[in-house]
Design a protein around this motif. Structure first.
Motif, PDB file in Angstrom:
ATOM      1  N   TRP A 130       0.847  -1.192   0.000  1.00  0.00           N
ATOM      2  CA  TRP A 130       0.000   0.000   0.000  1.00  0.00           C
ATOM      3  C   TRP A 130       0.881   1.240   0.000  1.00  0.00           C
ATOM      4  CZ3 TRP A 130      -5.153   0.653  -0.655  1.00  0.00           C
ATOM      5  CH2 TRP A 130      -5.673   1.924  -0.412  1.00  0.00           C
ATOM      6  N   ARG A 131       0.668   2.124  -0.951  1.00  0.00           N
ATOM      7  CA  ARG A 131       1.459   3.342  -1.062  1.00  0.00           C
ATOM      8  C   ARG A 131       0.822   4.447  -0.239  1.00  0.00           C
ATOM      9  NH1 ARG A 131       6.506   5.212  -1.859  1.00  0.00           N
ATOM     10  NH2 ARG A 131       6.444   7.393  -2.503  1.00  0.00           N
ATOM     11  N   SER A 132       1.552   4.957   0.773  1.00  0.00           N
ATOM     12  CA  SER A 132       1.109   6.107   1.552  1.00  0.00           C
ATOM     13  C   SER A 132       1.772   7.333   0.945  1.00  0.00           C
ATOM     14  CB  SER A 132       1.505   5.952   3.025  1.00  0.00           C
ATOM     15  OG  SER A 132       1.195   7.130   3.748  1.00  0.00           O
ATOM     16  N   HIS A 133       1.003   8.090   0.160  1.00  0.00           N
ATOM     17  CA  HIS A 133       1.573   9.184  -0.616  1.00  0.00           C
ATOM     18  C   HIS A 133       2.079  10.308   0.283  1.00  0.00           C
ATOM     19  CE1 HIS A 133       2.350  11.417  -4.202  1.00  0.00           C
ATOM     20  NE2 HIS A 133       1.511  12.380  -3.894  1.00  0.00           N
ATOM     21  N   GLU A 171      -6.619   4.983   5.409  1.00  0.00           N
ATOM     22  CA  GLU A 171      -5.536   4.911   4.428  1.00  0.00           C
ATOM     23  C   GLU A 171      -5.963   5.501   3.090  1.00  0.00           C
ATOM     24  OE1 GLU A 171      -4.883   2.008   7.602  1.00  0.00           O
ATOM     25  OE2 GLU A 171      -6.602   2.456   6.332  1.00  0.00           O
ATOM     26  N   LEU A 172      -7.186   5.225   2.681  1.00  0.00           N
ATOM     27  CA  LEU A 172      -7.702   5.748   1.412  1.00  0.00           C
ATOM     28  C   LEU A 172      -7.965   7.246   1.510  1.00  0.00           C
ATOM     29  CD1 LEU A 172      -8.939   4.557  -1.423  1.00  0.00           C
ATOM     30  CD2 LEU A 172     -11.083   5.204  -0.347  1.00  0.00           C
ATOM     31  N   VAL A 173      -8.568   7.668   2.625  1.00  0.00           N
ATOM     32  CA  VAL A 173      -8.895   9.079   2.832  1.00  0.00           C
ATOM     33  C   VAL A 173      -7.631   9.940   2.768  1.00  0.00           C
ATOM     34  CG1 VAL A 173      -9.660  10.737   4.583  1.00  0.00           C
ATOM     35  CG2 VAL A 173     -11.028   8.690   4.111  1.00  0.00           C
ATOM     36  N   ARG A 174      -6.584   9.520   3.440  1.00  0.00           N
ATOM     37  CA  ARG A 174      -5.339  10.299   3.446  1.00  0.00           C
ATOM     38  C   ARG A 174      -4.778  10.436   2.034  1.00  0.00           C
ATOM     39  NH1 ARG A 174      -0.953   8.099   7.273  1.00  0.00           N
ATOM     40  NH2 ARG A 174       0.026  10.080   6.727  1.00  0.00           N
ATOM     41  N   ASN A 175      -4.836   9.351   1.273  1.00  0.00           N
ATOM     42  CA  ASN A 175      -4.288   9.400  -0.080  1.00  0.00           C
ATOM     43  C   ASN A 175      -5.080  10.331  -0.983  1.00  0.00           C
ATOM     44  OD1 ASN A 175      -2.016   7.839   0.140  1.00  0.00           O
ATOM     45  ND2 ASN A 175      -2.970   5.960  -0.574  1.00  0.00           N
ATOM     46  N   ILE A 176      -6.387  10.215  -0.960  1.00  0.00           N
ATOM     47  CA  ILE A 176      -7.202  11.058  -1.836  1.00  0.00           C
ATOM     48  C   ILE A 176      -7.025  12.525  -1.466  1.00  0.00           C
ATOM     49  CG2 ILE A 176      -9.566  11.679  -2.488  1.00  0.00           C
ATOM     50  CD1 ILE A 176     -10.313   8.778  -2.406  1.00  0.00           C
ATOM     51  N   ARG A 177      -7.027  12.832  -0.172  1.00  0.00           N
ATOM     52  CA  ARG A 177      -6.876  14.220   0.263  1.00  0.00           C
ATOM     53  C   ARG A 177      -5.496  14.778  -0.111  1.00  0.00           C
ATOM     54  NH1 ARG A 177      -9.999  16.682   3.963  1.00  0.00           N
ATOM     55  NH2 ARG A 177      -8.160  17.603   4.955  1.00  0.00           N
ATOM     56  N   ASN A 178      -4.511  13.889  -0.289  1.00  0.00           N
ATOM     57  CA  ASN A 178      -3.159  14.337  -0.634  1.00  0.00           C
ATOM     58  C   ASN A 178      -2.823  14.135  -2.103  1.00  0.00           C
ATOM     59  OD1 ASN A 178      -1.519  15.220   1.914  1.00  0.00           O
ATOM     60  ND2 ASN A 178      -2.753  13.483   2.593  1.00  0.00           N
TER      61      ASN A 178
END
Length: 386
Positions: A130-133, A171-178
Motif C-alpha cells: 500500500w502506497r502512503s503518498h 488509508e484511502l482518505v489520506r491518499n485522496i486528500r493528498n
C-alpha cells in the motif's frame, strides 16, 4: 446482473485512489463461483515484493463486477462533498444509482445495496504494497474498503432506507486528500460494458507510476499471468485469462483508448504489450489554485477545474462573497464545490435575502447597514461599502 442502460450522462473526469486499481482489490469478473470467498496473490510493485489477501464472506463472496462501479461512485461522492477528513459522508440510494449510471429500478437498488454490504464485509490484508503518498512510504495495512456502513430509515419510508452513511478507510482518505489518485474518463465508461469498464481502470492504473502518480507511460508491457492477477481473474490457466482479455482488448481498441494490444509467447510466459492513445486532458493550474485557496482539497480542485473550467472563477467569487456576508454552511468545502458546479443556475442567487440563512452577526450587520442607508441625507453619495 446484466448491464443496465445509461440514464444520466456523467460528464468530465472521475478520480480514484491509485492503490485500488493497481492492487486489483476488486475483481473485474461480472460473476464469480459460489465458493469464491477469498484469495491471495503476490507480485512486484515498483520493485517492492508485495502480497495482497482478500477475505470475503460465504454470503457475499469477494468484491467483483458491479462493485467496481459502486466503489468508483463512492470515491466520487466523497470528493464532491469536499473530502471530509473523517472519511464519513452521506448520500441517497438514488444518488448512488445515478452515479453508477443505472436505471432506478427495484432490482438495481437491491444489487447496489448488496454491493455496499459486500464491500463492507470484506477484509483486506496488504503486505508491503500500500502506497502512503503523504508519508512517501510503502506500508502494510489491513482494512475494509467500507469501514462503516449505516442505512437510516424513517417509519414513513415504505420503500427502504432513504439515507446511507459510509466511512472510508483512513488509508484511502489520506491518499485522496493528498492527491494520490488517477483520472477516469466518464465518457469512456459510458461506452463500455462490464467487464471492460473495470478492466480499463486496472490497465489505466498500471500506466501510472505508483511513486509519481501524475506520470504515466505511453506503452505498457506486463506478463499475462500478472495482469490476470491484477484483474482478479479467478484462474491460473493462461488460456482462460487470454480468452477473458481478448474481447476487452477489442472494446478498448474500438474506443481508441488503445491503438495496439498484442499478446506474445506461450503458456505462462506470455507477455501483453499495449500502446495507448491520446493522453488525457490536464486542468488549468490557475483554476486549481483558485479552488485550493478556498481550502478545497487538491483532488476536488483538479476535478472542478477539468469539469467546469468556465465556472470556476465566477463560482469561487460567488462562494467567497456569500461566506463573507456571514453565511455558514454545514460543510464549507462541499458548499464551495457546489456553488462552482451550480454557477449560472440561480441556485444561490437569493441566498442572502432568505430569512434565517445568515448568521446572527451577519444579519445584525445588514440591519445596521440598512439603518445607516435610511438615515443618510438624500444628497449624500452612497459609500463604496454599500
Amino acid at each position: 446482473m446484466s448491464d443496465a442502460k445509461v440514464i444520466k450522462k456523467t460528464e468530465g473526469i472521475l478520480r480514484e485512489d491509485l492503490n485500488v486499481t493497481q492492487l486489483g482489490l476488486i475483481s473485474i469478473q461480472r460473476k464469480i463461483p459460489p465458493d469464491y470467498t477469498n484469495w491471495k496473490v503476490g507480485f512486484n510493485r515498483s520493485g517492492i515484493e508485495s502480497e495482497v489477501e482478500c477475505n470475503g464472506t460465504q454470503k457475499y463472496g469477494v468484491p467483483h463486477g458491479i462493485d467496481n462501479d459502486t466503489y468508483l461512485a463512492l470515491q466520487e461522492l466523497y470528493i464532491e462533498q469536499g473530502c471530509p477528513e473523517s472519511g464519513v459522508f452521506s448520500f441517497s440510494m438514488y444518488q448512488l444509482i445515478q452515479m453508477c449510471d443505472l436505471q432506478d429500478t427495484g432490482g438495481n437498488r437491491k444489487v447496489l445495496r448488496q454491493s455496499l454490504e459486500r464491500l463492507s464485509a470484506t477484509q483486506y490484508w496488504i503486505s508491503g504494497a500500500w502506497r502512503s503518498h503523504e508519508d512517501d512510504e510503502w506500508v502494510t495495512a489491513g482494512f475494509r474498503l467500507i469501514e462503516k456502513l449505516v442505512f437510516t430509515r424513517k417509519r414513513s419510508d415504505i420503500d427502504g432506507a432513504k439515507a446511507i452513511s459510509v466511512t472510508l478507510p483512513r488509508e484511502l482518505v489520506r491518499n485522496i486528500r493528498n492527491g494520490y489518485f488517477k483520472p477516469v474518463s466518464a465518457a469512456l465508461l459510458r461506452e463500455l460494458g462490464q467487464p471492460s469498464r473495470a478492466a480499463y481502470r486496472v490497465i489505466d492504473g498500471l500506466r501510472h507510476d505508483p511513486v509519481q502518480p501524475d506520470a504515466k507511460t505511453r506503452t505498457l508491457e506486463i506478463s499475462l499471468m500478472d495482469l490476470g492477477r491484477r484483474c482478479g481473474i479467478a484462474s491460473d490457466r493462461p488460456d482462460k485469462i487470454r480468452r477473458t482479455l481478448e474481447p476487452i482488448h477489442e472494446d478498448l481498441l474500438r474506443m481508441h483508448y488503445l491503438v495496439e494490444a498484442t499478446i506474445r509467447g506461450r503458456g505462462k510466459n506470455q507477455e501483453v504489450h499495449y500502446v495507448f492513445g491520446e493522453a488525457s486532458a490536464e486542468p488549468d493550474q490557475e483554476l486549481v489554485a483558485l479552488m485550493t485557496s478556498m481550502d478545497v482539497p487538491l483532488v476536488a480542485a483538479r476535478k472542478a477545474a477539468l469539469d467546469y473550467p468556465e465556472k470556476v472563477r465566477d463560482g469561487v467569487a460567488q462562494a467567497k462573497a456569500l461566506l463573507q456576508s456571514g453565511y455558514r454552511p454545514h460543510n464549507e468545502v462541499g458548499f464551495v464545490i457546489d456553488v462552482v458546479r451550480s454557477y449560472g443556475t440561480g441556485k444561490y442567487q437569493k441566498l442572502e435575502t432568505e430569512p434565517g440563512r445568515l448568521s446572527g452577526k451577519a444579519r445584525a450587520g445588514k440591519g445596521e447597514a440598512e439603518k445607516e442607508k435610511r438615515a443618510r441625507p438624500a444628497s449624500s453619495p452612497p459609500s463604496l461599502g454599500n
